[in-house]
Design a protein around this motif. Structure first.
Motif, PDB file in Angstrom:
ATOM      1  N   ALA A  33      43.602  57.502  46.245  1.00  0.00           N
ATOM      2  CA  ALA A  33      42.827  56.432  45.634  1.00  0.00           C
ATOM      3  C   ALA A  33      43.558  55.094  45.737  1.00  0.00           C
ATOM      4  O   ALA A  33      44.783  55.036  45.725  1.00  0.00           O
ATOM      5  CB  ALA A  33      42.558  56.753  44.169  1.00  0.00           C
ATOM      6  N   MET A  34      42.750  54.040  45.859  1.00  0.00           N
ATOM      7  CA  MET A  34      43.271  52.670  45.838  1.00  0.00           C
ATOM      8  C   MET A  34      42.441  51.883  44.838  1.00  0.00           C
ATOM      9  O   MET A  34      41.277  52.203  44.585  1.00  0.00           O
ATOM     10  CB  MET A  34      43.176  52.023  47.222  1.00  0.00           C
ATOM     11  N   GLY A  35      43.046  50.854  44.272  1.00  0.00           N
ATOM     12  CA  GLY A  35      42.302  50.103  43.277  1.00  0.00           C
ATOM     13  C   GLY A  35      42.871  48.727  43.041  1.00  0.00           C
ATOM     14  O   GLY A  35      43.945  48.378  43.545  1.00  0.00           O
ATOM     15  N   TRP A  36      42.105  47.954  42.296  1.00  0.00           N
ATOM     16  CA  TRP A  36      42.506  46.619  41.876  1.00  0.00           C
ATOM     17  C   TRP A  36      42.501  46.560  40.353  1.00  0.00           C
ATOM     18  O   TRP A  36      41.545  47.005  39.707  1.00  0.00           O
ATOM     19  CB  TRP A  36      41.548  45.570  42.428  1.00  0.00           C
ATOM     20  N   TYR A  37      43.567  46.005  39.815  1.00  0.00           N
ATOM     21  CA  TYR A  37      43.689  45.751  38.393  1.00  0.00           C
ATOM     22  C   TYR A  37      43.861  44.250  38.199  1.00  0.00           C
ATOM     23  O   TYR A  37      44.186  43.528  39.147  1.00  0.00           O
ATOM     24  CB  TYR A  37      44.917  46.466  37.810  1.00  0.00           C
ATOM     25  N   ARG A  38      43.673  43.803  36.972  1.00  0.00           N
ATOM     26  CA  ARG A  38      43.936  42.402  36.671  1.00  0.00           C
ATOM     27  C   ARG A  38      44.528  42.279  35.272  1.00  0.00           C
ATOM     28  O   ARG A  38      44.296  43.125  34.414  1.00  0.00           O
ATOM     29  CB  ARG A  38      42.685  41.539  36.792  1.00  0.00           C
ATOM     30  N   GLN A  39      45.291  41.209  35.107  1.00  0.00           N
ATOM     31  CA  GLN A  39      45.891  40.944  33.809  1.00  0.00           C
ATOM     32  C   GLN A  39      45.811  39.455  33.525  1.00  0.00           C
ATOM     33  O   GLN A  39      46.390  38.643  34.253  1.00  0.00           O
ATOM     34  CB  GLN A  39      47.341  41.412  33.764  1.00  0.00           C
ATOM     35  N   ALA A  40      45.076  39.121  32.473  1.00  0.00           N
ATOM     36  CA  ALA A  40      44.954  37.740  32.028  1.00  0.00           C
ATOM     37  C   ALA A  40      46.044  37.456  30.993  1.00  0.00           C
ATOM     38  O   ALA A  40      46.550  38.384  30.360  1.00  0.00           O
ATOM     39  CB  ALA A  40      43.575  37.511  31.431  1.00  0.00           C
ATOM     40  N   GLY A  42      48.080  37.105  27.850  1.00  0.00           N
ATOM     41  CA  GLY A  42      47.910  37.640  26.511  1.00  0.00           C
ATOM     42  C   GLY A  42      47.052  38.882  26.420  1.00  0.00           C
ATOM     43  O   GLY A  42      46.757  39.356  25.320  1.00  0.00           O
ATOM     44  N   LYS A  43      46.641  39.415  27.573  1.00  0.00           N
ATOM     45  CA  LYS A  43      45.791  40.608  27.569  1.00  0.00           C
ATOM     46  C   LYS A  43      46.455  41.749  28.329  1.00  0.00           C
ATOM     47  O   LYS A  43      47.372  41.533  29.121  1.00  0.00           O
ATOM     48  CB  LYS A  43      44.425  40.285  28.176  1.00  0.00           C
ATOM     49  N   GLN A  44      45.966  42.947  28.081  1.00  0.00           N
ATOM     50  CA  GLN A  44      46.481  44.109  28.788  1.00  0.00           C
ATOM     51  C   GLN A  44      45.916  44.163  30.211  1.00  0.00           C
ATOM     52  O   GLN A  44      44.832  43.645  30.483  1.00  0.00           O
ATOM     53  CB  GLN A  44      46.098  45.388  28.037  1.00  0.00           C
ATOM     54  N   ARG A  45      46.679  44.818  31.076  1.00  0.00           N
ATOM     55  CA  ARG A  45      46.186  45.021  32.430  1.00  0.00           C
ATOM     56  C   ARG A  45      44.985  45.957  32.376  1.00  0.00           C
ATOM     57  O   ARG A  45      44.999  46.975  31.675  1.00  0.00           O
ATOM     58  CB  ARG A  45      47.297  45.605  33.307  1.00  0.00           C
ATOM     59  N   GLU A  46      43.944  45.624  33.140  1.00  0.00           N
ATOM     60  CA  GLU A  46      42.738  46.439  33.136  1.00  0.00           C
ATOM     61  C   GLU A  46      42.306  46.772  34.558  1.00  0.00           C
ATOM     62  O   GLU A  46      42.532  45.997  35.491  1.00  0.00           O
ATOM     63  CB  GLU A  46      41.595  45.703  32.418  1.00  0.00           C
ATOM     64  N   LEU A  47      41.664  47.933  34.693  1.00  0.00           N
ATOM     65  CA  LEU A  47      41.136  48.353  35.983  1.00  0.00           C
ATOM     66  C   LEU A  47      39.878  47.557  36.297  1.00  0.00           C
ATOM     67  O   LEU A  47      38.963  47.497  35.486  1.00  0.00           O
ATOM     68  CB  LEU A  47      40.831  49.847  35.978  1.00  0.00           C
ATOM     69  N   VAL A  48      39.831  46.990  37.489  1.00  0.00           N
ATOM     70  CA  VAL A  48      38.671  46.223  37.938  1.00  0.00           C
ATOM     71  C   VAL A  48      37.768  47.084  38.812  1.00  0.00           C
ATOM     72  O   VAL A  48      36.562  47.152  38.605  1.00  0.00           O
ATOM     73  CB  VAL A  48      39.108  44.975  38.712  1.00  0.00           C
ATOM     74  N   ALA A  49      38.366  47.736  39.802  1.00  0.00           N
ATOM     75  CA  ALA A  49      37.590  48.546  40.733  1.00  0.00           C
ATOM     76  C   ALA A  49      38.511  49.555  41.396  1.00  0.00           C
ATOM     77  O   ALA A  49      39.714  49.297  41.545  1.00  0.00           O
ATOM     78  CB  ALA A  49      36.926  47.678  41.789  1.00  0.00           C
ATOM     79  N   ALA A  50      37.937  50.692  41.804  1.00  0.00           N
ATOM     80  CA  ALA A  50      38.715  51.733  42.463  1.00  0.00           C
ATOM     81  C   ALA A  50      37.875  52.364  43.568  1.00  0.00           C
ATOM     82  O   ALA A  50      36.641  52.344  43.508  1.00  0.00           O
ATOM     83  CB  ALA A  50      39.169  52.789  41.466  1.00  0.00           C
TER      84      ALA A  50
END
Length: 123
Positions: A33-40, A42-50
């Motif tokens: 699997a491959m994916g993209w996460y993002r972190q803004a 003051g926020k936790q890292r979150e999964l965007v797409a996989a």
């Protein structure tokens, strides 16, 4: 040694588009699997797409219908096409991959991360 190198981030106005790329290189036997996460800030890292090795995809509710993840298994590269961008999409975007490496007769699967690329959407 395996590396994930991201590119394609930048500054864009709301409603605009960006395409992120992430290329894996090194002693790769296969990529699961491959994916993209993002972190803004003051926020936790979150999964965007996989995306799985077979091409099945999943998305966070917040990006469904606007973002598209794809991969090129020959180039060991994953892409994230981001359309209709919103200011709330502003974050550092990280590539992630589960990669099987071979060292002699030993195979192991490890989780790898890219260095991150900044995406800023202005209102």
């Amino acid at each position: 040694q395996v590396q994930l190198v991201e590119s394609g981030g930048g500054l864009v106005q709301a409603g605009g588009s960006l395409r992120l790329s992430c290329a894996a290189s090194g002693s790769i036997f296969s990529i699961n699997a491959m994916g993209w996460y993002r972190q803004a800030p003051g926020k936790q890292r979150e999964l965007v797409a996989a995306i799985t090795s077979g091409g099945s995809t999943s998305y966070a509710d917040s990006v469904q219908g606007r973002f598209t993840i794809s991969r090129d298994n020959v180039k060991n590269t994953v892409y994230l096409q981001m359309n209709s961008l919103k200011p709330e999409d502003t974050a550092v975007y990280y590539c992630n991959a589960d990669i099987m490496v071979q060292a002699g007769k030993v195979f192991r699967v490890d989780d790898y991360w890219g260095q991150g690329t900044q995406v800023t959407v202005s209102s």
